[in-house]
Write an enzyme that holds these catalytic residues in place. Structure first.
Site: not given
Length: 335
Positions: A207, A96, A41, A43
């Site tokens: 993470r 985002e 995808e 960023k």
């Protein structure tokens, strides 16, 4: 309220309390690769946002946007709250927020939106510099968690739950050919790509090796631990910021940045300094000019490279990161 739809908004800085907070899943750094078990995808380097859209008993929808630190930011983006109220309900989304200018995310435009608290200015900027919400995952659907589903299934659920609009869109996913897509992203001026394993579940706050960020340039999030006093036009502010990253609980000095600031950024950063007598760095730089401050602020810089001694080469300031905790800025990102 916006246009009578009944969008719930919290006061600036308040954490969402209506549900257990869900911290966003994070990615590790890596290099381009190909694999049929992964998707790739774009960023988008903006403000990470978890969006909750709920259907109230009165029929009015509640929209809450919060950043990666779980602080309420709905009031900053009324246009996104309106679009989500019209296009989704009973779900929690991950994505985002960015402000696109000429087809590319703009750091300066996003910073202008991110640091605004005046309602009149927010209303004006929501039309003059409208934000976009690029959604890439769904955590809850129809009020139930879908985080244990594999990514390939969550992608299907996301398509069912979200009606896209001009400013709320679903991120494109490209299968298998990560190296080709990374080269294409570079040509398009995108910061990089994110590789995601198709059979992975959503791991809140972790993470994970199942998400890999692949960037064309080196951008680092670092903590301000001091500054060098400014001279001339910069005398009221600072000449350079002394930056560090954490290792085993200790703040390690990695270098200074003195370029890339606008006059407004100089004033805002200097106004937020909290002086202290002792250096917060475990390895304080050898200079008598330094003025120490509490390590409370995070900034993002771009660098040409990291030297073999672990210091920054040719750093340039990009933006402040009030959506990130200082302790999240670790020395690992320099390796």
């Amino acid at each position: 309220m916006i246009s009578g739809i009944g969008i719930a908004m919290e006061l600036p800085g308040r954490k969402i309390m209506e549900m257990n907070p869900v911290k966003p899943m994070l990615a590790v750094s890596g290099q381009p690769f190909d694999s049929a078990e992964w998707v790739f995808e774009p960023k988008i380097d903006g403000t990470r946002c978890i969006a909750k859209v709920s259907q109230g008993v009165s029929g009015k929808k509640g929209v809450h946007l919060h950043n990666r630190r779980l602080f309420e930011i709905t009031y900053r983006y009324p246009e996104l709250a309106l679009a989500l109220a019209q296009g989704a309900s009973g779900c929690v989304l991950d994505g985002e927020i960015a402000v696109f200018l000429e087809g590319k995310p703009s750091f300066s435009a996003l910073a202008e939106r991110d640091h605004q608290s005046n309602k009149l200015a927010i209303d004006y900027l929501s039309h003059a510099l409208p934000a976009s919400y690029v959604v890439f995952d769904v955590l809850y659907a129809q009020g139930k968690s879908v985080m244990d589903l594999p990514l390939r299934e969550r992608k299907k659920v996301l398509q069912e739950e979200l009606q896209e609009s001009e400013i709320v869109t679903i991120a494109d996913s490209f299968p298998e050919k990560g190296e080709d897509y990374f080269q294409a992203a570079q040509k398009m001026g995108i910061e990089g790509i994110v590789a995601k394993r198709l059979d992975s579940c959503y791991e809140p706050g972790k993470r994970s090796q199942n998400w890999i960020k692949i960037k064309k340039s080196l951008k680092l999030d670092l903590v301000i631990g001091g500054y060098i006093p400014g001279k001339g036009a910069r005398a009221p502010y600072f000449g350079g910021l002394l930056l560090g990253a954490y290792s085993h609980g200790l703040l390690q000095y990695v270098g200074r940045v003195g370029s890339g600031f606008t006059d407004k950024e100089l004033a805002e950063i200097a106004a937020a300094f909290s002086p202290m007598n002792l250096s917060p760095f475990a390895n304080a730089p050898a200079t008598t000019e330094a003025r120490w401050i509490e390590p409370l602020m995070v900034v993002q810089v771009s660098v040409l490279e990291i030297t073999t001694g672990g210091h920054l080469r040719a750093p340039v300031f990009l933006r402040t990161r009030d959506d990130k905790e200082p302790q999240e800025c670790t020395i690992d990102q320099l390796n």
